[in-house]
Design an enzyme around this catalytic site. Structure first.
Site, PDB file in Angstrom:
ATOM      1  N   ASP A   8       0.083  25.567  -1.354  1.00 22.93           N
ATOM      2  CA  ASP A   8      -1.376  25.378  -1.355  1.00 22.93           C
ATOM      3  C   ASP A   8      -2.156  26.660  -1.637  1.00 22.93           C
ATOM      4  OD1 ASP A   8      -1.067  22.719  -0.674  1.00 22.93           O
ATOM      5  OD2 ASP A   8      -1.308  23.069   1.484  1.00 22.93           O
ATOM      6  N   LYS A  66      -9.070  23.050   3.810  1.00 20.87           N
ATOM      7  CA  LYS A  66      -9.132  21.991   2.783  1.00 20.87           C
ATOM      8  C   LYS A  66      -8.833  20.638   3.395  1.00 20.87           C
ATOM      9  CE  LYS A  66      -4.417  21.226   2.294  1.00 20.87           C
ATOM     10  NZ  LYS A  66      -3.731  20.059   2.853  1.00 20.87           N
TER      11      LYS A  66
HETATM   12  O1  C5P Z   1       4.970  25.397   0.253  1.00 25.86           O
HETATM   13  P1  C5P Z   1       4.808  25.315   1.729  1.00 25.86           P
HETATM   14  O2  C5P Z   1       5.373  26.524   2.437  1.00 25.86           O
HETATM   15  O3  C5P Z   1       3.448  24.973   2.182  1.00 25.86           O
HETATM   16  O4  C5P Z   1       5.721  24.099   2.156  1.00 25.86           O
HETATM   17  C1  C5P Z   1       6.201  23.914   3.456  1.00 25.86           C
HETATM   18  C2  C5P Z   1       7.358  22.935   3.401  1.00 25.86           C
HETATM   19  O5  C5P Z   1       6.908  21.639   2.998  1.00 25.86           O
HETATM   20  C3  C5P Z   1       8.412  23.298   2.364  1.00 25.86           C
HETATM   21  O6  C5P Z   1       9.372  24.153   2.921  1.00 25.86           O
HETATM   22  C4  C5P Z   1       8.991  21.954   1.995  1.00 25.86           C
HETATM   23  O7  C5P Z   1       9.939  21.568   2.968  1.00 25.86           O
HETATM   24  C5  C5P Z   1       7.803  21.017   2.116  1.00 25.86           C
HETATM   25  N1  C5P Z   1       7.159  20.753   0.814  1.00 25.86           N
HETATM   26  C6  C5P Z   1       7.759  19.882  -0.096  1.00 25.86           C
HETATM   27  N2  C5P Z   1       7.128  19.645  -1.292  1.00 25.86           N
HETATM   28  C7  C5P Z   1       5.963  20.227  -1.592  1.00 25.86           C
HETATM   29  C8  C5P Z   1       5.338  21.102  -0.692  1.00 25.86           C
HETATM   30  C9  C5P Z   1       5.962  21.343   0.516  1.00 25.86           C
HETATM   31  O8  C5P Z   1       8.819  19.340   0.177  1.00 25.86           O
HETATM   32  N3  C5P Z   1       5.383  19.946  -2.772  1.00 25.86           N
END
Ligand code: C5P
Length: 299
Positions: free
Chosen positions: A155, A17
């Protein structure tokens, strides 16, 4: 996602994406950030193959990571094949949700660059949920898969939703599908180094004056490439640039080229140029490739 049978195996194609817009509305009590983002799927794919595993644990094998001998694939961000990999976490999550005790051997052909803001890991997790739901004939609904997906990453649900574009809210897991003009052409560059998503979010500050996604949504719905380009925005770009100087250099280079507009995707480090047509995208890709910026794609 496209799924097909290959002998005794099931294959699933997991797309990447790009974020054409990403605004941060605030930090939440759970440590995540409240977002509003517009994502589009693009035609760069990992391919996952699921086979029945007769031993007691599921396993994962990565068969290739993009172009060999390219610095953008070097060891700064390698893909783990242990239980920390999102694919194996997705296998475990769907086993537990559906109460099944079957195991799978997953082989992944990895084309989506890692640590690039293109959500390869999340797309692989979504492909795993879709693939195993089919392979093991679990009969879970899209909503049930999204319930599992939201526990794996912000995502993942975008890829489960099945639309080519969407406005995503909350942590990113609340999906509002959007029609996308068929003819968006991008040149995408993943510089030599990557960035960790968590690290970039740690350095971001919620905006004082929150930008509206409305003009970009209108431009998308009207299929106006110029207006889409004029409304590209990513609040994570400044913190990512403060952590990685390659992004700044690449952005400056993209600004010298005849794109309609350019931006970093997600938490970086990949950046894209929106091009007036496919020919321009291919011409710019050849130029950027010859200049040695890293991995270059057109889509
Ligand atoms: O959800 P995902 O594992 O992709 O996110 C990785 C890191 O990015 C999370 O641990 C967090 O620190 C940060 N994040 C965030 N806010 C979001 C998405 C991700 O702070 N909306």
């Amino acid at each position: 996602m496209r799924c097909w049978q290959l002998g005794q195996s099931l294959c699933v194609r997991a797309p990447a994406k790009l974020n054409l817009f990403l605004e941060i509305h605030g930090k939440r009590p759970d440590g995540f950030h409240e977002l509003e983002t517009l994502m589009v799927r693009v035609g760069i794919y990992d391919t996952l193959r699921f086979k029945q595993e007769e031993s007691e644990a599921s396993s994962l094998r990565i068969v290739s990571v993009g172009e060999r001998n390219n610095p953008a694939n070097s060891a700064d961000h390698t893909v783990p094949t242990d239980e920390s990999n999102l694919i194996l976490r997705a296998v475990r999550a769907i086993q537990e949700y559906a109460g099944v005790n079957r195991q799978t051997r997953v082989t992944v052909k990895k084309e989506i660059p890692v640590a690039s803001g293109m959500a390869g890991g999340s797309s692989d997790a979504a492909a795993t949920l879709i693939g195993l739901n089919r392979f093991w004939q679990l009969g879970l609904s899209r909503d049930q898969l999204c319930e599992i997906g939201a526990t794996l990453g912000s995502d993942v649900n975008f890829f489960l939703a099945g639309s080519n574009a969407a406005v995503c809210k909350g942590r990113g897991e609340i999906i509002e599908p959007l029609a996308v003009p068929a003819d968006l052409s991008f040149v995408i560059v993943r510089p030599r180094s990557g960035l960790s998503t968590a690290e970039v979010f740690k350095h971001c500050r919620p905006s004082d004056a929150v930008r509206s996604i409305g003009p970009l949504v209108d431009a998308m719905q009207n299929g106006q490439s110029g207006a889409i380009a004029a409304n590209l925005f990513n609040a994570l770009q400044a913190p990512a640039e403060s952590l990685n100087s390659e992004i700044q250099l690449l952005t400056a280079r993209l600004g010298q080229l005849p794109t309609l507009g350019h931006l970093m995707t997600g938490s970086g480090t990949a950046c894209f140029g929106l091009c007036p047509n496919r020919r321009t995208a291919q011409r710019l890709a050849a130029r950027l490739h010859s200049e040695g910026w890293g991995r270059v794609f057109t889509t």
